[in-house]
Design an enzyme around this catalytic site. Structure first.
Site, short mmCIF file in Angstrom:
data_model
loop_
_atom_site.label_atom_id
_atom_site.label_comp_id
_atom_site.label_asym_id
_atom_site.label_seq_id
_atom_site.Cartn_x
_atom_site.Cartn_y
_atom_site.Cartn_z
N HIS A 1 0.81 -1.22 0.00
CA HIS A 1 0.00 0.00 0.00
C HIS A 1 0.84 1.28 0.00
O HIS A 1 0.59 2.18 0.79
CB HIS A 1 -0.94 0.01 1.22
CG HIS A 1 -1.95 -1.10 1.22
ND1 HIS A 1 -2.71 -1.42 2.33
CD2 HIS A 1 -2.34 -1.96 0.25
CE1 HIS A 1 -3.52 -2.43 2.04
NE2 HIS A 1 -3.31 -2.78 0.79
N HIS B 1 -7.45 -0.54 3.33
CA HIS B 1 -6.89 -0.92 2.03
C HIS B 1 -7.23 0.21 1.06
O HIS B 1 -8.38 0.66 1.02
CB HIS B 1 -7.47 -2.25 1.58
CG HIS B 1 -7.19 -3.38 2.55
ND1 HIS B 1 -6.38 -4.44 2.27
CD2 HIS B 1 -7.60 -3.56 3.83
CE1 HIS B 1 -6.31 -5.24 3.32
NE2 HIS B 1 -7.05 -4.73 4.29
C1 LIG Z 1 -0.42 -7.65 -4.59
C2 LIG Z 1 -1.25 -6.47 -4.21
C3 LIG Z 1 -2.36 -6.64 -3.39
C4 LIG Z 1 -3.15 -5.55 -3.03
N1 LIG Z 1 -4.31 -5.78 -2.36
C5 LIG Z 1 -5.18 -4.75 -2.18
C6 LIG Z 1 -6.48 -4.99 -1.67
O1 LIG Z 1 -6.87 -6.15 -1.40
N2 LIG Z 1 -7.30 -3.92 -1.49
C7 LIG Z 1 -6.90 -2.65 -1.77
O2 LIG Z 1 -7.67 -1.72 -1.53
N3 LIG Z 1 -5.68 -2.40 -2.28
C8 LIG Z 1 -4.83 -3.43 -2.52
N4 LIG Z 1 -3.62 -3.20 -3.10
C9 LIG Z 1 -3.23 -1.80 -3.37
C10 LIG Z 1 -3.96 -1.17 -4.55
O3 LIG Z 1 -4.12 -2.08 -5.60
C11 LIG Z 1 -3.10 0.03 -4.99
O4 LIG Z 1 -3.02 0.94 -3.90
C12 LIG Z 1 -3.72 0.78 -6.17
O5 LIG Z 1 -3.91 -0.06 -7.28
C13 LIG Z 1 -2.80 1.94 -6.56
O6 LIG Z 1 -3.42 2.64 -7.60
P1 LIG Z 1 -2.61 3.66 -8.51
O7 LIG Z 1 -3.55 4.15 -9.55
O8 LIG Z 1 -1.93 4.61 -7.63
O9 LIG Z 1 -1.43 2.81 -9.18
P2 LIG Z 1 -1.38 1.41 -9.92
O10 LIG Z 1 -2.57 0.59 -9.63
O11 LIG Z 1 -0.04 0.85 -9.63
O12 LIG Z 1 -1.47 1.81 -11.47
C14 LIG Z 1 -0.42 2.48 -12.11
C15 LIG Z 1 -0.38 2.07 -13.57
O13 LIG Z 1 0.52 2.92 -14.25
C16 LIG Z 1 1.32 2.15 -15.12
N5 LIG Z 1 2.59 2.85 -15.33
C17 LIG Z 1 3.59 3.02 -14.44
N6 LIG Z 1 4.59 3.72 -14.98
C18 LIG Z 1 4.21 4.03 -16.24
C19 LIG Z 1 4.82 4.74 -17.28
N7 LIG Z 1 6.03 5.30 -17.13
N8 LIG Z 1 4.15 4.85 -18.46
C20 LIG Z 1 2.95 4.29 -18.62
N9 LIG Z 1 2.31 3.59 -17.64
C21 LIG Z 1 2.94 3.47 -16.47
C22 LIG Z 1 1.48 0.84 -14.40
O14 LIG Z 1 1.86 -0.20 -15.29
C23 LIG Z 1 0.11 0.65 -13.79
O15 LIG Z 1 -0.76 -0.01 -14.67
C24 LIG Z 1 -2.79 -4.26 -3.46
C25 LIG Z 1 -1.68 -4.08 -4.28
C26 LIG Z 1 -0.92 -5.17 -4.66
C27 LIG Z 1 0.27 -4.98 -5.55
#
Ligand SMILES: Cc1cc2nc3c(=O)[nH]c(=O)nc-3n(C[C@H](O)[C@H](O)[C@H](O)COP(=O)(O)OP(=O)(O)OC[C@H]3O[C@@H](n4cnc5c(N)ncnc54)[C@H](O)[C@@H]3O)c2cc1C
Ligand SMILES: *[C@@H]1O[C@H](CO)[C@@H](O)[C@H](O)[C@H]1NC(C)=O
Ligand SMILES: *[C@@H]1O[C@H](CO)[C@@H](O)[C@H](O)[C@H]1NC(C)=O
Ligand SMILES: *[C@@H]1O[C@H](CO)[C@@H](O)[C@H](O)[C@H]1NC(C)=O
Ligand SMILES: *[C@@H]1O[C@H](CO)[C@@H](O)[C@H](O)[C@H]1NC(C)=O
Ligand SMILES: *[C@@H]1O[C@H](CO)[C@@H](O)[C@H](O)[C@H]1NC(C)=O
Ligand SMILES: *[C@@H]1O[C@H](CO)[C@@H](O)[C@H](O)[C@H]1NC(C)=O
Ligand SMILES: *[C@@H]1O[C@H](CO)[C@@H](O)[C@H](O)[C@H]1NC(C)=O
Length: 607
Positions: A536, A583
């Protein structure tokens, strides 16, 4: 590649596609001007992109580094989630630097590199977190729009509560009246029973107190033990891509480019004395050609808590001393970019299971017949344990205000509705939780520290965008964190002592059995040698009130615009100044929905 992707899309959507999914930047329509370019397709990027595309006059492009995860069994089947960690072909395969607080250990840090981001790999826990988490976001930004009450109506756009597949009576498991019924993401309680359900619920009834049963932890007051709600509908994972991007791809004004990484932002001008960043550079790999596009309105960074600061730093937006060491010219000295990384440690506590069938996950790992039968039951009938997330209950509790832990230490929680700790009972042992013995059967009671005071960082070791950033969560760096986690381990062990577990659990197992739970140093050492991340990370481009970073901290303003810059916003986990006490995915979806409203309305909180 292009032909392959289009063929895949045609198959998947039975020809309903109107916008386009591009697998190669060379195939983007020549001369098309995008109003908004969104970098990353997780729960930050996808909702913003899809909501902006609801305006037919706007052209919207999403650029995602990873491939699609459509039709991938390990992604679709909720109970197979543990098989996606610690690495998979949909992961960035990052690792953290050695952690002094964890006996010098370093381990993989899973991050989705796939359409949908981490929501395509995550454990699907659907937790809005506490009223006080949001009210603190409002307080630290001076913007009431981030408060619990202001965010509340957005759940109708986000959630679509669907009934469980086994049609069991959900009274007492969820308060359906507080959930959205027509939003983008299907959510549900468990679709099948787990063997641990009965002892967990009876233990909660027997012990009460911290473990009192509550009907729905998404009410704003999550304290107590409740039933799991997941981003799962009809036994299938719902992620940011399936919930938001697939429907949006039916629009002509919406394009998605996959397998392509944004490597740098480009300054496109100066406006009111501020540099304007509406340009992006992107490439499919280190040696592939680089492409460039300018957005006519905004670039929105949604690359997650590691890659968003990485892109800012690569673009000369960051602490100038660090940038000059790397030979990156500073465009704007932004001291907090990549700083203040906050993440929650989880400690899995193994207990022996008396009956071997009660350890679902060891049986799946060891018995190929059982695995195959469970999978075909999911495929042919959409029933059985594969329709469930990895567990069916979770509990949130606080450390009492009178505890000596708070002597000389202000309470780091957001307020009285926010827990410090979480307990998660799992019906079996997963390989990612550590090396498991080839024999024996287990139940895991995991303890999570939800309110860490340790802060780490994300920095660069190289100006090469294809080199992974340096990730330092700085786990268990403070006296509070280790003492609070100790409290959590003891509370979880207390939970295991309920009579409800008689005949089910055989007591503490593996190295946990060697620990004297009454001795602080022994409990602490166990925590340091076995804690991992619950994945997280937040806070690396934090929002703060209006004013310069030097005066008021942060990286973005209350509208999530990068301070001191025009044309650039951040909408992802990076902007959360404190990791919410639960979460984070639901919180990030809510932030993204509000961000879309702010953008559409042209709202401007700061000058
Ligand atoms: C194994 C795991 C289990 C989890 N379990 C839970 C849960 O049960 N419940 C919960 O609430 N949260 C959970 N989380 C956390 C939650 O999924 C994340 O906090 C959330 O997805 C973050 O969202 P975000 O949009 O910040 O980034 P992300 O979901 O990481 O999305 C970022 C995206 O940007 C893309 N990207 C990165 N750099 C670039 C670039 N330079 N150019 C183009 N694209 C790029 C990545 O490939 C990715 O697709 C978990 C996370 C993981 C890894
Ligand atoms: C991560 O590792 C897996 C193997 O476990 C591999 O298939 C995948 O390509 C790797 N991802 C990246 C981004 O290198
Ligand atoms: C969500 O559930 C509805 C109703 O059961 C279903 O029609 C829809 O396909 C599901 N959406 C996704 C993305 O799975
Ligand atoms: C983006 O804008 C800058 C500044 O106006 C210009 O130099 C550059 O050529 C533009 N790039 C593209 C791809 O249009
Ligand atoms: C880190 O976060 C804390 C709490 O919000 C804040 O007081 C501090 O100024 C932040 N530091 C940086 C470098 O942003
Ligand atoms: C493996 O699973 C099958 C199907 O559930 C079961 O019949 C069999 O007894 C199991 N084998 C072992 C060795 O436990
Ligand atoms: C805490 O973190 C700081 C900064 O990274 C580090 O210098 C220090 O050694 C750490 N202390 C402990 C006890 O982990
Ligand atoms: C565990 O139980 C003991 C005995 O009832 C109690 O004194 C202690 O406070 C409990 N610890 C926690 C952390 O709940």
């Amino acid at each position: 590649m292009y032909v392959h992707i289009i063929a895949l899309v045609a198959l998947f959507f039975a020809g309903q596609i109107h916008g386009a999914l591009f697998g190669d930047p060379a195939h983007l329509p020549k001369g098309k001007v995008y109003d908004y370019i969104i970098v990353g397709s997780g729960p930050g990027g996808s909702p913003v992109a899809a909501r902006l595309a609801e305006e037919p006059a706007l052209n919207v492009l999403v650029i995602e580094a990873g491939p699609t995860g459509f039709d991938v069994t390990d992604i679709e089947v909720p109970a197979l989630t543990p098989y996606l960690q610690p690495t998979s072909s949909f992961d960035w395969n990052y690792t953290m630097i050695p952690q002094p607080g964890l006996d010098g250990r370093a381990f993989p840090f899973s991050r989705g590199k796939v359409l949908g981001g981490c929501t395509a790999l995550n454990w699907m826990f659907w937790v809005r977190c506490a009223r006080d988490d949001y009210d603190r976001f409002a307080r630290v930004t001076g913007d009431d729009g981030w408060s619990w009450d202001a965010i509340l109506p957005l759940w109708n756009k986000i959630e679509r509560l669907v009934p469980p597949l086994d049609r069991h009576n959900t009274n007492g498991e969820i308060d359906s009246s507080i959930h959205g019924k027509n939003g983008a993401i299907n959510i549900s309680v468990h679709n099948a029973p787990y063997p641990t359900d009965e002892p967990v619920v009876r233990a909660a009834q027997e012990l009460g107190g911290d473990f009192r049963l509550i009907e729905d932890y998404n009410s704003g007051d999550p304290l107590g033990l409740g039933w799991y709600q997941g981003s799962i509908g009809n036994g299938v994972r719902n992620d940011a891509a399936t919930a938001y991007l697939v429907p949006a791809l039916q629009r002509k004004n919406f394009d998605v480019l996959i397998n392509t990484q944004v490597t740098k932002l480009v300054q496109t001008g100066v406006q009111g004395g501020k540099p304007v960043f509406r340009g992006v550079l992107f490439a499919q790999s280190r040696n592939a050609p680089t492409f460039a596009l300018n957005a006519s309105k905004e670039v929105i960074l949604a690359a997650g808590a590691f890659n968003t600061p990485q892109i800012l730093l690569l673009s000369g937006i960051g602490p100038s001393a660090d940038l000059s060491t790397l030979g990156i010219p500073t465009v704007i000295d932004h001291p907090n970019v990549g700083q203040n990384l906050s993440d929650q440690p989880i400690v899995p506590l193994p207990y022996g299971a008396a009956e071997e069938q009660d350890d679902i996950y060891s049986n799946l790992a060891r018995n190929a017949t059982f695995f195959q039968e469970s999978l075909s039951e999911w495929e042919t009938k959409r029933s059985g344990i594969f329709t469930n997330g990895a567990n069916n209950q979770l509990g949130f509790f606080r450390i009492p205000a009178t505890d000596s832990i708070f002597e000389g230490q202000p309470d780091p929680s957001a307020g009285p509705t926010a827990p410090h700790l979480e307990i998660v009972p799992f019906p079996g042992a997963f390989a990612f939780l550590g090396t498991l013995p080839p024999t024996g059967f287990f139940t895991i009671l995991a303890a999570v520290l939800l309110t860490p005071t340790s802060r780490g960082s994300v920095t660069l070791s190289s100006p090469d965008p294809f080199t992974q950033p340096v990730i330092n969560p700085n786990f268990l760096n403070t006296t509070f964190d280790i003492a609070a986690l100790r409290h959590g381990l003891r509370a979880a062990d207390n939970f295991s002592h309920a009579h409800a577990w008689d005949g089910f659990l055989t007591g503490r197992a593996l190295t946990w059995a060697l620990v004297d739970v009454d001795v602080d140093a022994e409990v602490d050492e166990f925590a340091r040698e076995s804690a991992i991340t619950i994945w997280h990370p937040t806070g690396t481009a934090a929002m703060a009130r209006c004013g310069t970073p030097a005066e008021v901290g942060g990286v973005v303003d209350p509208d999530l615009r990068v301070k001191g810059v025009e044309g650039l916003r951040v909408v992802d986990a990076s902007v959360l100044p404190f990791v919410p006490a639960g979460h984070p995915q639901a919180v990030i979806y809510a932030f993204a929905e509000r961000a879309a409203e702010l953008i559409k309305s042209g709202h401007r909180a700061c000058l």
